[in-house]
Design a protein around this motif. Structure first.
Motif, mmCIF file in Angstrom:
data_model
loop_
_atom_site.group_PDB
_atom_site.id
_atom_site.type_symbol
_atom_site.label_atom_id
_atom_site.label_comp_id
_atom_site.label_asym_id
_atom_site.label_seq_id
_atom_site.Cartn_x
_atom_site.Cartn_y
_atom_site.Cartn_z
ATOM 1 N N UNK A 204 3.952 7.127 -21.052
ATOM 2 C CA UNK A 204 3.936 8.359 -21.638
ATOM 3 C C UNK A 204 5.054 8.582 -21.978
ATOM 4 N N UNK A 205 5.974 9.347 -23.642
ATOM 5 C CA UNK A 205 7.001 9.623 -23.548
ATOM 6 C C UNK A 205 7.826 10.541 -22.690
ATOM 7 N N UNK A 206 9.107 10.558 -22.511
ATOM 8 C CA UNK A 206 9.646 11.203 -21.116
ATOM 9 C C UNK A 206 9.173 13.076 -21.416
ATOM 10 N N UNK A 207 9.152 13.280 -22.567
ATOM 11 C CA UNK A 207 9.550 14.695 -22.939
ATOM 12 C C UNK A 207 8.025 14.660 -22.997
ATOM 13 N N UNK A 208 6.651 14.259 -23.340
ATOM 14 C CA UNK A 208 5.548 14.764 -22.582
ATOM 15 C C UNK A 208 4.981 15.090 -21.459
ATOM 16 N N UNK A 209 6.058 13.974 -20.471
ATOM 17 C CA UNK A 209 5.364 13.921 -19.358
ATOM 18 C C UNK A 209 5.249 15.586 -18.149
ATOM 19 N N UNK A 210 6.215 16.428 -18.579
ATOM 20 C CA UNK A 210 5.916 17.987 -18.102
ATOM 21 C C UNK A 210 4.841 18.381 -18.809
ATOM 22 N N UNK A 211 4.649 18.227 -19.428
ATOM 23 C CA UNK A 211 3.489 18.917 -20.195
ATOM 24 C C UNK A 211 1.921 18.578 -19.656
ATOM 25 N N UNK A 212 1.821 16.904 -19.824
ATOM 26 C CA UNK A 212 0.616 16.424 -18.892
ATOM 27 C C UNK A 212 0.754 16.913 -17.812
ATOM 28 N N UNK A 213 1.592 17.074 -17.393
ATOM 29 C CA UNK A 213 1.525 16.635 -15.399
ATOM 30 C C UNK A 213 1.088 18.478 -15.031
ATOM 31 N N UNK A 214 1.602 19.818 -16.343
ATOM 32 C CA UNK A 214 1.667 21.055 -15.867
ATOM 33 C C UNK A 214 -0.715 20.961 -16.245
ATOM 34 N N UNK A 215 -0.869 20.167 -17.119
ATOM 35 C CA UNK A 215 -2.384 20.200 -17.483
ATOM 36 C C UNK A 215 -2.975 19.320 -16.247
ATOM 37 N N UNK A 216 -2.864 18.274 -16.181
ATOM 38 C CA UNK A 216 -3.079 18.369 -14.695
ATOM 39 C C UNK A 216 -3.733 19.015 -13.375
ATOM 40 N N UNK A 217 -2.339 18.641 -13.196
ATOM 41 C CA UNK A 217 -2.361 19.774 -11.331
ATOM 42 C C UNK A 217 -3.068 21.523 -12.429
ATOM 43 N N UNK A 218 -3.284 21.735 -13.031
ATOM 44 C CA UNK A 218 -4.573 22.897 -13.652
ATOM 45 C C UNK A 218 -5.294 22.987 -13.264
ATOM 46 N N UNK A 219 -6.276 21.388 -14.510
ATOM 47 C CA UNK A 219 -7.290 20.603 -14.285
ATOM 48 C C UNK A 219 -7.553 20.921 -13.102
#
Length: 259
Positions: A204-219
């Motif tokens: 995953x591109x570096x600039x997209x990882x933060x949003x993915x991690x946030x979604x993962x944690x919320x789920x």
């Protein structure tokens, strides 16, 4: 569930299901760096308020795994009910689905298994993701529905049904050598397929990882907090311990933060 008769010794079935989770965990240990998180040290052994139900929860993380939970609770010598889980939540470096296993014995004497790939995007619009990770499993999903030895388990919880993927394998069955072997085979097939996905995944591109991690944690947090079993756990263990167990499922008290 908390007032069931205690005249059934389910120890042999429990041990076989727990052995399956250990086999899966050993494969994960061989593939990933897994560091135990100190926040759950006091959950390695815990008991219900009346001392009749015991449990154990371990949690791990590493470079590629954001949070892994391996746990069980029950008392197979006194109760028909037990549950155990192995859930693997990947870090945000790749977007392969997370992986969930849950096995258990039910008050009616049957076993239950839940095996699933947890999506990390919106499947109804991300068709490439759907075709890559879920379409290949669809025939297995359809075939199992025709197996007379298995009974499809449908949760009464709207949230649980929403959380499950379109190819979720969730069944109950009479505990026999055949159904236990079906459970073991499905679990290992699911893990092996997932490992090939992990090995082949594009970063995953570096600039997209933060949003993915946030979604993962919320789920992860919502799925732990909305588990319909929590109200039964509160009756068994009391609210403070139940709240700690729920936080352990999503890493609310974690001590190790991966970069």
């Amino acid at each position: 569930m908390t007032q069931q008769p205690t005249n059934l010794n389910n120890k042999a079935v429990f041990e076989q299901l727990w052995e399956i989770t250990k086999e899966l965990y050993q494969k994960l240990q061989a593939r990933f760096e897994l560091n135990p998180d100190p926040s759950v040290e006091d959950l390695q052994q815990y008991s219900s308020l009346d001392g009749n139900i015991n449990g154990s929860l371990s949690a791990f993380s590493g470079k590629e795994i954001d949070w892994l939970v391996h746990s069980w609770l029950g008392n197979p010598e006194k109760s028909n009910f037990s549950t155990m889980r192995l859930t693997i939540w990947l870090a945000s470096h790749i977007q392969v689905p997370h992986l969930a296993f849950e096995f258990g014995t039910l008050p009616d004497g049957n076993i239950l298994f839940y095996i699933d790939y947890i999506a990390r995007t919106e499947l109804s619009t991300d068709l490439a993701y759907l075709d890559r990770y879920y379409e290949p499993v669809n025939q297995k999903f359809l075939k199992l529905q025709e197996d007379p030895r298995l009974k499809l388990f449908i949760s009464k919880s709207v949230y649980v049904r929403l959380f499950q993927s379109p190819v979720s394998l969730c069944y109950t069955a009479v505990p026999t050598s055949e159904t236990l072997e079906i459970t073991r085979t499905l679990a290992h097939e699911t893990l092996e397929r997932w490992l090939t996905w992990v090995d082949a995944a594009e970063p995953v591109s570096e600039d997209a990882r933060s949003a993915l991690a946030t979604r993962d944690l919320l789920l992860r947090r919502i799925s732990a907090e909305r588990d319909p079993g929590n109200k039964f756990a509160a009756q068994l263990f009391g609210t403070p311990l139940t709240d700690k167990l729920v936080r352990a499922l999503w890493g609310g008290d974690r001590k190790i933060r991966n970069s």
